[in-house]
Scaffold this motif. Structure first.
Motif, PDB file in Angstrom:
ATOM      1  N   LEU A 173      -0.431   7.178  -5.081  1.00  0.00           N
ATOM      2  CA  LEU A 173      -1.340   8.215  -4.598  1.00  0.00           C
ATOM      3  C   LEU A 173      -0.604   9.381  -3.944  1.00  0.00           C
ATOM      4  N   LEU A 174       0.686   9.202  -3.659  1.00  0.00           N
ATOM      5  CA  LEU A 174       1.464  10.316  -3.128  1.00  0.00           C
ATOM      6  C   LEU A 174       1.575  11.454  -4.128  1.00  0.00           C
ATOM      7  N   SER A 175       1.364  11.154  -5.394  1.00  0.00           N
ATOM      8  CA  SER A 175       1.490  12.166  -6.451  1.00  0.00           C
ATOM      9  C   SER A 175       0.158  12.803  -6.809  1.00  0.00           C
ATOM     10  N   SER A 176      -0.891  12.526  -6.028  1.00  0.00           N
ATOM     11  CA  SER A 176      -2.231  13.023  -6.346  1.00  0.00           C
ATOM     12  C   SER A 176      -2.283  14.544  -6.325  1.00  0.00           C
ATOM     13  N   LYS A 177      -2.650  15.162  -7.469  1.00  0.00           N
ATOM     14  CA  LYS A 177      -2.733  16.621  -7.566  1.00  0.00           C
ATOM     15  C   LYS A 177      -3.992  17.079  -8.311  1.00  0.00           C
ATOM     16  N   GLY A 192     -11.370  -0.223  -3.971  1.00  0.00           N
ATOM     17  CA  GLY A 192     -11.586   1.222  -3.898  1.00  0.00           C
ATOM     18  C   GLY A 192     -10.282   1.985  -4.028  1.00  0.00           C
ATOM     19  N   LEU A 193      -9.242   1.428  -3.447  1.00  0.00           N
ATOM     20  CA  LEU A 193      -7.927   2.063  -3.530  1.00  0.00           C
ATOM     21  C   LEU A 193      -7.453   2.149  -4.974  1.00  0.00           C
ATOM     22  N   LYS A 194      -7.772   1.139  -5.768  1.00  0.00           N
ATOM     23  CA  LYS A 194      -7.327   1.084  -7.152  1.00  0.00           C
ATOM     24  C   LYS A 194      -8.282   1.799  -8.110  1.00  0.00           C
ATOM     25  N   SER A 195      -9.371   2.311  -7.568  1.00  0.00           N
ATOM     26  CA  SER A 195     -10.359   2.995  -8.396  1.00  0.00           C
ATOM     27  C   SER A 195      -9.777   4.292  -8.967  1.00  0.00           C
ATOM     28  N   GLU A 196     -10.381   4.758 -10.063  1.00  0.00           N
ATOM     29  CA  GLU A 196      -9.987   6.035 -10.650  1.00  0.00           C
ATOM     30  C   GLU A 196     -10.824   7.179 -10.087  1.00  0.00           C
ATOM     31  N   ALA A 227       8.971  -0.242  -3.473  1.00  0.00           N
ATOM     32  CA  ALA A 227       7.844   0.292  -4.250  1.00  0.00           C
ATOM     33  C   ALA A 227       8.127   1.693  -4.767  1.00  0.00           C
ATOM     34  N   GLY A 228       9.309   2.224  -4.463  1.00  0.00           N
ATOM     35  CA  GLY A 228       9.684   3.538  -4.970  1.00  0.00           C
ATOM     36  C   GLY A 228       9.148   4.692  -4.147  1.00  0.00           C
ATOM     37  N   ALA A 229       8.917   4.459  -2.843  1.00  0.00           N
ATOM     38  CA  ALA A 229       8.314   5.502  -2.009  1.00  0.00           C
ATOM     39  C   ALA A 229       9.265   6.663  -1.736  1.00  0.00           C
ATOM     40  N   VAL A 230      10.564   6.388  -1.617  1.00  0.00           N
ATOM     41  CA  VAL A 230      11.491   7.420  -1.152  1.00  0.00           C
ATOM     42  C   VAL A 230      11.510   8.648  -2.065  1.00  0.00           C
ATOM     43  N   PRO A 231      11.703   8.527  -3.380  1.00  0.00           N
ATOM     44  CA  PRO A 231      11.707   9.749  -4.203  1.00  0.00           C
ATOM     45  C   PRO A 231      10.380  10.500  -4.167  1.00  0.00           C
ATOM     46  N   LYS A 232       9.270   9.773  -4.061  1.00  0.00           N
ATOM     47  CA  LYS A 232       7.964  10.440  -3.972  1.00  0.00           C
ATOM     48  C   LYS A 232       7.833  11.195  -2.650  1.00  0.00           C
ATOM     49  N   LEU A 233       8.281  10.593  -1.572  1.00  0.00           N
ATOM     50  CA  LEU A 233       8.208  11.256  -0.269  1.00  0.00           C
ATOM     51  C   LEU A 233       9.117  12.477  -0.224  1.00  0.00           C
ATOM     52  N   VAL A 234      10.292  12.362  -0.817  1.00  0.00           N
ATOM     53  CA  VAL A 234      11.203  13.514  -0.879  1.00  0.00           C
ATOM     54  C   VAL A 234      10.558  14.644  -1.671  1.00  0.00           C
ATOM     55  N   LYS A 235       9.875  14.307  -2.750  1.00  0.00           N
ATOM     56  CA  LYS A 235       9.195  15.327  -3.569  1.00  0.00           C
ATOM     57  C   LYS A 235       8.127  16.038  -2.761  1.00  0.00           C
ATOM     58  N   LEU A 236       7.463  15.318  -1.848  1.00  0.00           N
ATOM     59  CA  LEU A 236       6.408  15.931  -1.032  1.00  0.00           C
ATOM     60  C   LEU A 236       6.954  16.984  -0.078  1.00  0.00           C
ATOM     61  N   LEU A 237       8.249  16.974   0.171  1.00  0.00           N
ATOM     62  CA  LEU A 237       8.835  17.999   1.036  1.00  0.00           C
ATOM     63  C   LEU A 237       8.784  19.378   0.396  1.00  0.00           C
ATOM     64  N   GLU A 238       8.421  19.441  -0.891  1.00  0.00           N
ATOM     65  CA  GLU A 238       8.245  20.717  -1.587  1.00  0.00           C
ATOM     66  C   GLU A 238       6.791  21.174  -1.567  1.00  0.00           C
ATOM     67  N   ALA A 258      -0.990  -7.723   0.830  1.00  0.00           N
ATOM     68  CA  ALA A 258      -1.792  -7.459  -0.356  1.00  0.00           C
ATOM     69  C   ALA A 258      -1.077  -6.420  -1.217  1.00  0.00           C
ATOM     70  N   ASP A 259      -1.447  -6.358  -2.474  1.00  0.00           N
ATOM     71  CA  ASP A 259      -0.729  -5.494  -3.402  1.00  0.00           C
ATOM     72  C   ASP A 259      -1.259  -4.067  -3.320  1.00  0.00           C
ATOM     73  N   VAL A 260      -1.037  -3.437  -2.147  1.00  0.00           N
ATOM     74  CA  VAL A 260      -1.554  -2.081  -1.952  1.00  0.00           C
ATOM     75  C   VAL A 260      -0.445  -1.046  -1.786  1.00  0.00           C
ATOM     76  N   VAL A 261       0.748  -1.470  -1.391  1.00  0.00           N
ATOM     77  CA  VAL A 261       1.821  -0.517  -1.112  1.00  0.00           C
ATOM     78  C   VAL A 261       2.177   0.274  -2.362  1.00  0.00           C
ATOM     79  N   ALA A 262       2.277  -0.422  -3.488  1.00  0.00           N
ATOM     80  CA  ALA A 262       2.611   0.283  -4.735  1.00  0.00           C
ATOM     81  C   ALA A 262       1.541   1.311  -5.078  1.00  0.00           C
ATOM     82  N   ARG A 263       0.268   0.973  -4.797  1.00  0.00           N
ATOM     83  CA  ARG A 263      -0.812   1.915  -5.085  1.00  0.00           C
ATOM     84  C   ARG A 263      -0.746   3.118  -4.137  1.00  0.00           C
TER      85      ARG A 263
END
Length: 534
Positions: A144-148, A101-105, A181-192, A135-140
């Motif tokens: 999802l942090l970029s969901s708009k 479900g996490l990987k669903s579109e 998994a590249g979370a830091v730049p995405k999390l920093v972007k969420l501060l906007e 499990a391979d969920v962290v990257a997913r």
């Protein structure tokens, strides 16, 4: 034999080079300074475990995630806990379905799966948490942090960031999975984000990452997290966001900031936060200042120039130990710096506050740091020693040296030893009048070589002044040598001849030969003054 302690001059704690100029020429200050640096490092580590620890967000409330302006009342700390068990939404058999479900579109399936994973991770000790992380969920979750694309996108961002927050709250390996998994730049972007809940949860995740290591703190800063975090401190921010921003900022301050400009920017924010009436904001602000003061004399000078110290001194009288603890740690570090920086503390009124910390019902760590601060001031100039005397602190130090808890007792002895080693003849007479000879003589049974040597230095300074007094005595007796004998100091001094340390042995022999001679019996008598003594 063990290495010899540093020679005869008052000693302060960190920073490393701040006290070199105060020592006599050709003296080795390394051992004594290391002892004090090691002690402060242990204190910083112990308090770091209490304050720089990561924070797991449990499942006690569901945030409101509709986009909103940053105006309005603060969201409550938590809503009533759910009666359902968060782990009941998943077990090993249907975990694969959740991951699918996490990987669903389909947005609804993504949100449902993310919530279930968040619930699993929100329970400390949940047996499924490890399976979720491996499990391979962290990257997913990072994706999802970029969901708009959906009006409910902010809710999905909060849930994904929440899950990542709790993963990063685990072991260093778990934090590494998140950062890789590249979370830091995405999390920093969420501060906007226009949504306060999204920004708050992003800050929480970044705070946990920053708490892991200096490398992680640098990663957050390198991706612009520092600048974006400072932007969260504005007049429209709600209290919960300010609390989270302050905690995250304090974690970043635990490591040395890359530039002076960044440190100055932080200090401008901290100066404003120190006026907050919110205890959590105030406590984390004080920890941030304390961490900055750990980094050396340059940062301490910047703290002083920011005019933060007078406010810190006032906060020593705050009703909450959660505020007082980081404040006294910060001021203890300032007291270990250069004489001019120590003087700024005295001018700010710290000597009016320290006796209250030492006599009231405060936790041991606060009293110990307060006594260490006094000891460091006693290692300063003659004027600074006089300020201690004028503040009527010597009788209190003597009392603590006799009846305080072990660590506090030792700090009080350090203070007396430092004052007698560096004081003027008139100050030494005053210290003797308050009873410091008994304190130093009683300390001659200690096993701490550095402190023992400091006490011998103090006694030597006292005996030298006693030689001057001897010239005024018709019998020609050193009155301070007599006082030492009367309180058992001579016997303890003789016993030190067997102490397993070269420097202490040599200092002991020097004192015995200089001020006591055999008279053919078991008793000792003060020797006659030499022409040089007069």
């Amino acid at each position: 034999m063990p290495p010899s302690p540093s020679p005869s001059h008052p000693q302060r704690r960190t920073p490393e080079n701040a006290r070199k100029k105060a020592y006599k020429e050709q003296t080795d200050v390394t051992n004594g300074r290391r002892r004090r640096e090691a002690q402060l490092l242990r204190l910083r580590k112990s308090h770091r475990e209490d304050t720089l620890s990561k924070r797991r967000r449990d499942d006690t409330f569901s945030p409101s995630t509709e986009p909103e302006p940053d105006i309005g009342p603060a969201r409550p700390e938590s809503d009533p806990p759910s009666s359902s068990d968060p782990s009941s939404d998943a077990d090993s058999n249907n975990l694969l379905g959740i991951i699918n479900g996490l990987k669903s579109e389909t947005f609804s399936l993504q949100l449902e799966a993310t919530i279930k994973i968040r619930k699993i991770l929100s329970v400390d000790g949940n047996s499924l948490a490890g399976e979720v992380i491996t499990a391979d969920v962290v990257a997913r979750l990072v994706e999802l942090l970029s969901s708009k694309k959906n009006p409910r996108g902010p809710q999905l961002q909060v849930e994904a960031a929440w899950a990542l927050t709790n993963i990063a709250a685990g072991t260093s390996e778990h934090t590494e999975v998140v950062t890789n998994a590249g979370a830091v730049p995405k999390l920093v972007k969420l501060l906007e984000s226009p949504c306060s809940d999204v920004r708050e949860q992003a800050m929480w995740a970044l705070g946990n990452i920053a708490a892991e290591s200096q490398m992680c703190r640098e990663l957050v800063i390198d991706h612009g997290g520092f600048v974006q975090l400072l932007s969260q401190f504005n007049e429209h921010a709600r209290v919960s966001n300010l609390r989270m921003a302050t905690w995250t900022l304090s974690n970043l301050c635990f490591g040395k900031l890359p530039s002076k400009s960044q440190t100055k920017a932080v200090l401008q924010i901290l100066q404003q936060l120190l006026t907050s009436i919110d205890e959590k904001i105030l406590s984390d602000t004080c920890w941030a200042v304390s961490y900055l003061c750990n980094h050396g004399t340059d940062e301490i000078q910047m703290v002083i120039e920011s005019q933060i110290c007078p406010r810190l001194v006032k906060l020593l009288m705050h009703s909450s130990p959660k505020v007082v603890t980081p404040v006294i740690l910060a001021l203890a570090n300032v007291s270990a710096a250069a004489d001019c920086q120590v003087q700024f503390l005295i001018d700010s009124g710290i000597l009016q506050c320290l006796p209250k910390l030492l006599t009231r019902n405060y936790p041991k760590c606060i009293k110990n740091q307060a006594c260490m601060t006094v000891s460091n001031i006693c290692a300063g100039t003659i004027a600074q020693i006089q300020a201690i005397i004028d503040a009527k602190m010597v009788p209190l130090l003597i009392q603590l040296s006799q009846h305080g808890e072990t660590d506090i007792k030792k700090e009080a002895i350090w203070a007396i030893a430092n004052a007698t080693s560096g004081g003027s003849p008139d100050q030494i007479r005053s210290l003797v009048g308050d009873g410091c000879i008994l304190t130093l003589c009683n300390a001659l049974v200690l096993s701490d070589a550095d402190l023992l040597y400091a006490c011998l230095n103090g006694l030597e300074s006292i005996l030298k002044v006693g030689d001057v007094e001897k010239m005024k005595d018709e019998v020609g007796t050193n009155p301070y040598a007599v006082l030492m004998e009367e309180c058992g100091g001579l016997d303890k001094l003789e016993n030190l001849q067997g102490f397993n340390n070269d420097a202490i042995f040599e200092k002991t022999i020097k004192l015995l030969e200089s001020y006591w001679v055999e008279d053919g019996s078991e008793s000792e008598a003060p020797k006659e003054p030499s022409p040089d003594d007069t």
